[in-house]
Each structure stands twice: as C-alpha cells, then as structure tokens.
Design a protein around this motif. Structure first.
Motif, PDB file in Angstrom:
ATOM      1  N   GLU A   1       0.411  -0.948  -0.082  1.00  0.00           N
ATOM      2  CA  GLU A   1      -0.145   0.052  -0.048  1.00  0.00           C
ATOM      3  C   GLU A   1       0.766   1.398   0.320  1.00  0.00           C
ATOM      4  O   GLU A   1       1.548   1.468   0.980  1.00  0.00           O
ATOM      5  N   PRO A   2       0.236   2.239  -0.398  1.00  0.00           N
ATOM      6  CA  PRO A   2       1.273   3.772  -0.738  1.00  0.00           C
ATOM      7  C   PRO A   2       1.198   4.173   0.647  1.00  0.00           C
ATOM      8  O   PRO A   2      -0.041   3.744   1.546  1.00  0.00           O
TER       9      PRO A   2
ATOM     10  N   GLU B   1       9.288   3.981   1.732  1.00  0.00           N
ATOM     11  CA  GLU B   1      10.246   4.714   0.594  1.00  0.00           C
ATOM     12  C   GLU B   1       9.278   2.797  -0.155  1.00  0.00           C
ATOM     13  O   GLU B   1       9.882   1.508   0.947  1.00  0.00           O
ATOM     14  N   ILE B   2       8.821   1.963  -1.084  1.00  0.00           N
ATOM     15  CA  ILE B   2       8.373   1.377  -1.364  1.00  0.00           C
ATOM     16  C   ILE B   2       9.769   0.898  -2.622  1.00  0.00           C
ATOM     17  O   ILE B   2      10.116   1.601  -3.473  1.00  0.00           O
TER      18      ILE B   2
END
Length: 267
Positions: free
Chosen positions: A39-40, A48-49
C-alpha cells in the motif's frame, strides 16, 4: 539530524503488515521491500517502497544503501520443498546480510522461529523455560533455514562487528489460535516493543531472543530479552476461554514435528 531509515524485507507479509504502522513515527523512514504489492504511504507515514525479492542481489544491494538498520522478515513462512527453502530462506538471508555488510549497515534483526528448536521437548529445561540460545533442534526444512539464519547472523557479527539480533518468534498474530499458541503467542504490540528494543541496543553484539509475549503459560525463558530491556506487556491468557479444546503438544514445534519433510502445508 537526519531521519532514521529502516529497511524491512517481507514488508507485505503477516508480520511486516502488522509492524508497518507500529514502527512508523516522526523522524523515521521505513523502506519496505517485497515481491508482493504494498500500500502507498498513509497520511503522516514516511515510506519508500521497493519491489523485488530477497533473492535478487541487485535489488537488495540497492535497498540497503543509506539505511541504519535492516529488519529481515522476508522468506517462506511455512514448510516447503528443500529447493525453495534453500533459495529463498537460506540464500535469501545470505544475500541480505552480504548486502547489509557491503553497505555498512551496522544493525540487522533476523526473524528466526521457534521451529529452529521445534524438536525440543516442552518442559525439558524445567520451570524456568527453554533458554533462548538453546542449540538447534529443527523440526522441518523451514526450521533448518531458521537455524541457518541464526548461524549466518553469528558469522556476520563475528567477522564484521555487525549488531545482530535473532528473534525466535512464537506465533505473531492479532490473537492466539489454539492451546499451543497460548504459550508462544507474540502480540503485534509486543513484537513492536521487541523490535524497538533491538534497534536501540547500546553495544554491538550477537543475541538470540525469544519473541513471545508475557504469557502466563509460557514454556520458554524471557531472560535474554530482559537483559537488553525487553518488557512484554500482553498475555495470551485473556484469550484462553475462546480456544478450541486441546492439549499442549510434547514438542515445541507442535504439528510441524509431524508433517512430511518438504510438504507445502497450510499450518
């Protein structure tokens, strides 16, 4: 003062999902790595993804750049074929530790498991409970991978001075599911407390700790955790009247001690 940045592998898994909101705080950036979608950022959350596998050295090397600590939760969380366990859990852990060392990351927390000592008999250590650093007696290929994870953590501490904590997690869910978990449950909030304790240890070291809550029926010792300041609060006993009928198994690993080696299973 710059923000603290923590890499969490396996961030989309059960424990990673439970820990994400509990570890988020002002002045901290969570770098989240998983092959599964994440999920954002939620309002007020700094994340940070990174999409990728712990088996991909290029991805992991990049993810370790500029981080203050790694919490390694990534991997297969049940029994599986030897080939899969070797690739993801054992080689994957080596990839993470190698990347962390090359990037100069000073602290790594490894999610080990009670299944590293699953063939220890419950009660064999007496009323004080099984010590956290009891030698390995794995119950599955999965358990072997966790025992190997601990050995790799010890090596990287001894060779490179990295601070390494290995957490022999019992069962980290919102609530225990059976009589065995009344002894080994780790509440999500206590899991976060344990991680924060490991993140704030003053002196670099190598340690093996039990990841369980303050359970009335605990069959393992909390002594090692207490030495570094871990103070669990929750107790699985509040769920005891909701448990299905059952008895405590003879071995710590419970049903894992009975399944065929290498069999993918829903336990």
């Amino acid at each position: 003062m710059s923000d603290q940045r923590i890499l969490i592998t396996g961030a989309a898994g059960i424990v990673g999902t439970l820990m994400r909101p509990r570890l988020a705080r002002p002045g901290r950036i969570l770098r989240l790595l998983d092959i599964a979608p994440l999920e954002p950022a939620a309002p007020g959350e700094q994340v940070e993804i990174v999409t990728g596998s712990v088996t991909d050295a290029e991805v992991v090397t990049a993810a370790c750049q500029g981080v203050d600590a790694v919490i390694h939760l990534g991997g297969i969380s049940r029994e599986d074929s030897w080939e899969r366990i070797l690739e993801v859990n054992i080689d994957g852990t080596h990839t993470v530790l190698e990347a962390a060392q090359a990037a100069g990351v000073p602290r790594v927390i490894l999610a080990s498991s009670n299944h590293a000592v699953g063939f220890r008999r419950i009660g064999e250590a007496g009323p004080a409970g099984l010590p956290a650093d009891s030698s390995a007696r794995p119950d599955t290929y999965y358990g072997v991978s966790k025992a190997t994870m601990e050995a790799l953590g010890s090596l990287y501490h001894s060779r490179f001075g990295m601070d390494v904590s290995c957490l022999r997690i019992g069962s980290c869910f919102d609530h225990p599911a059976d009589v065995r978990q009344l002894s080994l449950w780790l509440s999500p909030q206590d899991c976060a407390r344990l991680l924060e304790t490991c993140l704030s240890t003053a002196e670099p070291g190598f340690r093996v700790l039990w990841g369980i809550s303050a359970n009335t029926r605990a069959v393992v010792s909390q002594g090692a955790g207490e030495q570094i300041g871990y103070r669990p609060v929750d107790d699985a006993e509040v769920f005891a009247d909701r448990m299905p009928p059952g008895e405590l198994p003879g071995y710590l690993g419970g049903a894992f001690c009975d399944i065929p080696l290498g069999q993918h299973n829903p336990l």
